[in-house]
Design an enzyme around this catalytic site. Structure first.
Site, PDB file in Angstrom:
ATOM      1  N   TYR A 281      47.839  32.047  33.218  1.00 29.48           N
ATOM      2  CA  TYR A 281      46.704  32.083  32.286  1.00 29.48           C
ATOM      3  C   TYR A 281      46.904  33.151  31.213  1.00 29.48           C
ATOM      4  CZ  TYR A 281      43.977  28.953  35.249  1.00 29.48           C
ATOM      5  OH  TYR A 281      43.529  27.859  35.948  1.00 29.48           O
TER       6      TYR A 281
ATOM      7  N   CYS B 254      40.913  23.025  39.514  1.00 31.78           N
ATOM      8  CA  CYS B 254      41.000  24.488  39.479  1.00 31.78           C
ATOM      9  C   CYS B 254      41.836  25.038  40.632  1.00 31.78           C
ATOM     10  CB  CYS B 254      39.583  25.068  39.529  1.00 31.78           C
ATOM     11  SG  CYS B 254      39.535  26.855  39.738  1.00 31.78           S
TER      12      CYS B 254
ATOM     13  N   GLU C 162      33.957  34.163  44.797  1.00 28.34           N
ATOM     14  CA  GLU C 162      35.312  34.711  44.720  1.00 28.34           C
ATOM     15  C   GLU C 162      36.186  33.977  45.735  1.00 28.34           C
ATOM     16  OE1 GLU C 162      38.771  36.072  44.410  1.00 28.34           O
ATOM     17  OE2 GLU C 162      37.305  36.761  42.917  1.00 28.34           O
ATOM     18  N   SER C 163      37.144  33.201  45.230  1.00 30.16           N
ATOM     19  CA  SER C 163      37.931  32.325  46.104  1.00 30.16           C
ATOM     20  C   SER C 163      38.662  33.080  47.201  1.00 30.16           C
ATOM     21  CB  SER C 163      38.929  31.518  45.269  1.00 30.16           C
ATOM     22  OG  SER C 163      39.897  32.364  44.669  1.00 30.16           O
TER      23      SER C 163
ATOM     24  N   TRP D 204      31.223  23.273  33.453  1.00 28.97           N
ATOM     25  CA  TRP D 204      31.398  22.362  34.579  1.00 28.97           C
ATOM     26  C   TRP D 204      30.135  21.533  34.771  1.00 28.97           C
ATOM     27  CZ3 TRP D 204      36.167  21.806  36.050  1.00 28.97           C
ATOM     28  CH2 TRP D 204      37.037  22.896  36.133  1.00 28.97           C
TER      29      TRP D 204
ATOM     30  N   VAL E 107      30.800  31.065  34.347  1.00 30.41           N
ATOM     31  CA  VAL E 107      30.322  30.159  35.387  1.00 30.41           C
ATOM     32  C   VAL E 107      31.552  29.449  35.952  1.00 30.41           C
ATOM     33  CG1 VAL E 107      28.935  28.100  35.833  1.00 30.41           C
ATOM     34  CG2 VAL E 107      28.067  29.908  34.330  1.00 30.41           C
ATOM     35  N   THR E 108      31.942  29.842  37.151  1.00 30.99           N
ATOM     36  CA  THR E 108      33.226  29.424  37.691  1.00 30.99           C
ATOM     37  C   THR E 108      33.078  28.729  39.041  1.00 30.99           C
ATOM     38  OG1 THR E 108      33.529  31.566  38.788  1.00 30.99           O
ATOM     39  CG2 THR E 108      34.400  31.349  36.544  1.00 30.99           C
TER      40      THR E 108
END
Length: 316
Positions: free
Chosen positions: A183, A57, A136-137, A90, A119-120
């Site tokens: 994306y 990812c 949140e990256s 995942w 679900v990330t």
């Protein structure tokens, strides 16, 4: 691919019918902050936090890089999910040693039993409170660059005060057209939506190619979070986005400046070990059955990220 609805897992793809074929990414749900302030709910403590990521990812990849850059490996533990995201989303190859979960959606319901949403990864987990701090990256990397850096290496600030406005503005444009743009092209279900994303993507890549002809990094000689946010998309471009997501006007390797720039970042200490083309290719081509129903993983392309880049000539 799936999501939780009131805490119950459902295996469903993105609903693009209601948006005219356009892919729209949902906002992250857990947005808590770690703070050094007395009495903070999530304080700065070594060994307290756990990072759950996928090597496939690009969003999670940002956090893996910052954990490495800020030397937080001893302070923040790490779990890597399996590259294949199938009917249960995942999953961990073995149960996660910190949360005990077999599937990532179980981590989410441990934090919120009635959670509704995707679900990330990445997930920053609090081992003491047994909950998700943040998923949140862009915020996790700022926590690592900010308060959590005190647990590792605070010597280099990737979000310097004098550049914050410019970094935020450029990040927003790159996110829309490039990071999320691939994306939007790949998950589009109408010709018009695909072409709009495609043209916006390559217009931005053309702009970045010109910009990187004037400086080694996006802000001249100053390496910032904007570079690492862009890198995680670019390093996947030729292996996945060019073919799988139909972003095929040209390969990244045909952009002289962008291609040299990616190699420059890749060759920085510790970064190469954060890149797994095996995980990346298997995840996209096998997990995204709506895009690639055969689940056949391409053998190529052969990409030499270790080749000389020559970008140091642009340093002042």
């Amino acid at each position: 691919m799936g999501m939780l609805v009131d805490g119950v897992w459902q295996d469903v793809w993105y609903d693009t019918k209601r948006t005219g074929g356009t892919f729209q990414r949902a906002d992250s749900a857990f947005r808590h902050q770690v703070s050094a302030e007395p009495g903070a709910r999530f304080p700065v403590e070594a060994g307290r936090y756990h990072l759950i990521v996928s090597l496939a990812c690009p969003w999670a990849h940002r956090t893996i890089i910052f954990r490495k850059l800020k030397r937080l490996e001893a302070a923040i533990s790490l779990s890597v999910v399996d590259p294949l995201m199938l009917d249960q989303g995942w999953r961990f190859a073995d149960a996660d040693p910190v949360t005990g979960a077999e599937f990532l959606h179980q981590v989410y319901t441990a934090a919120d039993p009635t959670y509704t949403g995707r679900v990330t990864v990445p997930v920053l987990w609090d081992k003491q409170a047994r909950t998700i701090v943040n998923n949140e990256s862009s915020e996790i990397i700022r926590l690592m660059n900010g308060p959590l850096a005190a647990l590792g290496d605070a010597s280099h600030d990737y979000y310097p005060v004098d550049l914050r406005g410019e970094i935020d503005a450029l990040n927003a444009r790159i996110y829309d057209a490039v990071n999320n743009g691939v994306y939007k092209a790949g998950f589009a279900t109408s010709q018009a939506a695909y072409e709009a994303a495609y043209h916006a993507l390559f217009a931005m890549l053309d702009e970045l190619e010109a910009r990187l002809g004037r400086g080694r990094y996006l802000f001249g000689d100053r390496l910032t979070e904007a570079d690492w946010r862009l890198f995680t998309t670019l390093v996947r471009f030729d292996a996945v986005y060019h073919g799988h997501f139909k972003c095929n006007r040209q390969t990244l390797r045909s952009f002289p400046n962008l291609w040299g720039y990616v190699r420059d970042l890749y060759q920085m200490p510790g970064i190469a070990e954060t890149v797994s083309l095996d995980h990346i290719k298997r995840h996209y081509y096998v997990s995204q059955r709506t895009v690639n129903p055969t689940q056949i993983v391409p053998v190529g392309p052969a990409i030499d990220f270790a080749a000389p880049h020559g970008r140091d000539r642009l340093s002042a």
